[in-house]
Motif scaffolding. Structure first.
Motif, PDB file in Angstrom:
ATOM      1  N   GLN A  17      -1.961  24.336  30.573  1.00 13.64           N
ATOM      2  CA  GLN A  17      -1.757  25.784  30.592  1.00 13.64           C
ATOM      3  C   GLN A  17      -1.946  26.328  32.006  1.00 13.64           C
ATOM      4  O   GLN A  17      -1.169  27.149  32.491  1.00 13.64           O
ATOM      5  N   PHE A  18      -2.984  25.846  32.662  1.00 16.53           N
ATOM      6  CA  PHE A  18      -3.259  26.228  34.045  1.00 16.53           C
ATOM      7  C   PHE A  18      -2.087  25.848  34.954  1.00 16.53           C
ATOM      8  O   PHE A  18      -1.624  26.645  35.781  1.00 16.53           O
ATOM      9  N   ALA A  19      -1.581  24.626  34.780  1.00 19.31           N
ATOM     10  CA  ALA A  19      -0.499  24.142  35.629  1.00 19.31           C
ATOM     11  C   ALA A  19       0.800  24.887  35.370  1.00 19.31           C
ATOM     12  O   ALA A  19       1.504  25.308  36.293  1.00 19.31           O
ATOM     13  N   VAL A 116       5.756  28.205  27.348  1.00 18.41           N
ATOM     14  CA  VAL A 116       4.572  27.564  27.932  1.00 18.41           C
ATOM     15  C   VAL A 116       3.300  28.236  27.418  1.00 18.41           C
ATOM     16  O   VAL A 116       2.486  27.614  26.726  1.00 18.41           O
ATOM     17  N   TYR A 117       3.117  29.508  27.743  1.00 15.08           N
ATOM     18  CA  TYR A 117       1.887  30.210  27.370  1.00 15.08           C
ATOM     19  C   TYR A 117       1.721  30.353  25.853  1.00 15.08           C
ATOM     20  O   TYR A 117       0.751  29.833  25.275  1.00 15.08           O
ATOM     21  N   PRO A 118       2.644  31.012  25.124  1.00 12.88           N
ATOM     22  CA  PRO A 118       2.444  31.129  23.672  1.00 12.88           C
ATOM     23  C   PRO A 118       2.482  29.786  22.940  1.00 12.88           C
ATOM     24  O   PRO A 118       1.740  29.590  21.969  1.00 12.88           O
ATOM     25  N   VAL A 119       3.332  28.872  23.394  1.00 12.36           N
ATOM     26  CA  VAL A 119       3.416  27.576  22.717  1.00 12.36           C
ATOM     27  C   VAL A 119       2.135  26.775  22.948  1.00 12.36           C
ATOM     28  O   VAL A 119       1.642  26.093  22.043  1.00 12.36           O
ATOM     29  N   GLY A 120       1.582  26.858  24.156  1.00  8.40           N
ATOM     30  CA  GLY A 120       0.299  26.205  24.411  1.00  8.40           C
ATOM     31  C   GLY A 120      -0.798  26.760  23.511  1.00  8.40           C
ATOM     32  O   GLY A 120      -1.639  26.007  22.992  1.00  8.40           O
ATOM     33  N   VAL A 138     -11.164  30.177  26.809  1.00 11.13           N
ATOM     34  CA  VAL A 138     -10.922  29.151  27.822  1.00 11.13           C
ATOM     35  C   VAL A 138      -9.438  29.067  28.160  1.00 11.13           C
ATOM     36  O   VAL A 138      -9.051  28.949  29.329  1.00 11.13           O
ATOM     37  N   LEU A 139      -8.570  29.164  27.140  1.00  8.50           N
ATOM     38  CA  LEU A 139      -7.132  29.036  27.376  1.00  8.50           C
ATOM     39  C   LEU A 139      -6.582  30.211  28.185  1.00  8.50           C
ATOM     40  O   LEU A 139      -5.805  30.019  29.126  1.00  8.50           O
ATOM     41  N   ILE A 140      -6.967  31.416  27.828  1.00  8.03           N
ATOM     42  CA  ILE A 140      -6.494  32.563  28.603  1.00  8.03           C
ATOM     43  C   ILE A 140      -7.132  32.557  29.988  1.00  8.03           C
ATOM     44  O   ILE A 140      -6.516  32.975  30.975  1.00  8.03           O
ATOM     45  N   GLY A 187       1.943  19.329  34.242  1.00  7.09           N
ATOM     46  CA  GLY A 187       1.324  19.922  33.060  1.00  7.09           C
ATOM     47  C   GLY A 187       2.173  19.720  31.817  1.00  7.09           C
ATOM     48  O   GLY A 187       1.658  19.430  30.730  1.00  7.09           O
ATOM     49  N   GLY A 188       3.488  19.868  31.965  1.00  7.41           N
ATOM     50  CA  GLY A 188       4.374  19.649  30.828  1.00  7.41           C
ATOM     51  C   GLY A 188       4.331  18.217  30.339  1.00  7.41           C
ATOM     52  O   GLY A 188       4.295  17.955  29.123  1.00  7.41           O
ATOM     53  N   LEU A 189       4.331  17.274  31.260  1.00  8.51           N
ATOM     54  CA  LEU A 189       4.265  15.856  30.884  1.00  8.51           C
ATOM     55  C   LEU A 189       2.946  15.529  30.191  1.00  8.51           C
ATOM     56  O   LEU A 189       2.917  14.769  29.213  1.00  8.51           O
ATOM     57  N   ALA A 190       1.855  16.103  30.691  1.00  8.32           N
ATOM     58  CA  ALA A 190       0.543  15.817  30.100  1.00  8.32           C
ATOM     59  C   ALA A 190       0.489  16.272  28.642  1.00  8.32           C
ATOM     60  O   ALA A 190       0.008  15.550  27.763  1.00  8.32           O
TER      61      ALA A 190
END
Length: 397
Positions: A17-19, A116-120, A138-140, A187-190
């Motif tokens: 999410q950060f990435a 990215v954000y909502p799906v995460g 933590v996520l936000i 981040g997407g790959l992880a």
């Protein structure tokens, strides 16, 4: 039956999410370089930021209506959007100052950030239903830190006017753009490789327009949603204006470094707010943080001329509290909305909130070009004031 959560799931989602969200304000971090090298006008700062916000609104509606994160594995959706967003971000290097191309790229990035954000958040919610409040903080917080990251990278790469490093003849700001893109892809790959779908994940309900009426007619939903709207009036305008505020007291790399810490302080605000929820409740935590950030707006005329340590402390406090109430507003709305339409309420609330941020950004960026910041910044407090007024019903026993 409950499913044990592997220990690596939350760290991977948080880092991803950060990435991924580092794409959000990548152009803002290098805006002084674009204005210097490409001659972009001063108002381009607000216009390019608004393009991302509008893209996110459009993407949020499209992803929700098409139910893409239900039709396809959420991790794959996250990966696809992170990679495509990274390519759009890197494509900025080819724009050569053409504002129309930059606007199209930024809109596309905003659209893809909806994957990215909502799906995460959806992936995290499927794994952490029982501890969602703390996990949400933590996520936000990771989103906020990702927003600040490009400023930190620009401070490390140099500002182009002094000592800086280059790789392959690329300017420091170009390295920042490419580094953000590479990080988003990682981040997407992880997420795609390390976070499997929850075996008992539930599909979201279809979006229903009647949720729009519920936002106003239900007293408790109205309180949390309109409190969030007041928060959104202030939040993104603050993020955009941070470098301009810091430039009144700092110069060069110090502005970028200060912007990273001021915006990134929101991570601490989100996490600490999440820890206080058990004792105070989400409504009280949101009230305290919204009131504090509103007070920071009103204190701007004094703080802009205060001694430097006090000025820095003010910016850190403002950055921590302007973002720290975000998880609580999401939690309150999810708790107060009827379960059958909670997804619809959250979707429409996010879209309206980001549309409000577009108006706010345009107003305050243009105002900052005309009037002193000491006159402009207190008006950001209008949002927190209205938000506190609307939030009041949730604070009464």
């Amino acid at each position: 039956m409950s499913t044990a959560v592997p220990r690596h799931i939350l760290p991977v989602i948080v880092l991803s999410q950060f990435a991924g969200t580092s794409l959000w304000f990548a152009v803002n971090a290098v805006m002084p370089d674009l204005q210097r090298d490409w001659g972009l006008p001063a108002e381009a700062l607000g216009t390019l930021t608004s393009a991302v916000q509008l893209g996110f609104v459009a993407g949020t509606l499209a992803f929700a209506l098409l139910m893409l994160a239900d039709r396809f594995p959420p991790g794959r959706v996250f990966l696809a959007c992170a990679v495509l967003g990274a390519l759009c971000n890197a494509g900025m290097l080819l724009a050569d100052g053409r504002l129309g191309v930059l606007l199209a790229l930024r809109f596309a990035i905003g659209f893809l950030l909806a994957g990215v954000y909502p799906v995460g958040m959806k992936i995290a919610a499927s794994w952490y239903r029982e501890r969602l409040g703390a996990v949400m903080g933590v996520l936000i917080g990771a989103l906020v830190l990702g927003t600040a990251l490009p400023h930190g990278l620009r401070a490390l790469a140099g500002d182009g006017s002094g000592l800086s490093f280059t790789v392959g003849g690329l300017a420091p700001w170009q390295l920042v753009v490419l580094a953000v893109s590479a990080l988003a892809i990682a981040g997407g790959l992880a997420t795609a490789m390390l976070v499997p779908p929850h075996p008992q994940a539930m599909h979201a309900a279809r979006i229903t327009p009647r949720a729009l009426g519920l936002i106003w007619s239900d007293r408790r939903v109205r309180a949390s949603v309109f409190g969030y709207f007041g928060h959104m009036w202030e939040l993104y305008s603050f993020i955009v204006l941070v470098p301009l505020i810091l430039a009144t007291r700092l110069a060069g790399r110090s502005v970028s470094a200060g912007a990273f810490w001021a915006i990134g302080a929101g991570f601490a605000g989100c996490v600490v707010g999440g820890l206080l929820v058990r004792r105070l409740g989400s409504a009280r935590v949101a009230q305290l943080q919204l009131a504090t950030s509103g007070a920071c707006c009103l204190a701007a005329p004094l703080m802009l001329v205060a001694p430097l340590p006090l000025f820095i402390a003010w910016m850190l406090l403002w950055g921590a509290t302007v973002s720290g109430d975000s998880p609580q507003f999401s939690t309150l709305t999810a708790q107060n909305a009827p379960p059958s339409v909670v997804g619809s309420v959250l979707t429409f609330t996010n879209c309206i909130g980001f549309a409000i941020s577009v108006v706010s950004i345009e107003v305050f960026v243009r105002a900052a070009q005309t009037w002193p910041l000491a006159v402009v910044l207190p008006a950001l407090g209008i949002g927190p004031a209205l938000g506190l007024w609307m939030l009041a019903p949730l604070l009464r026993r």
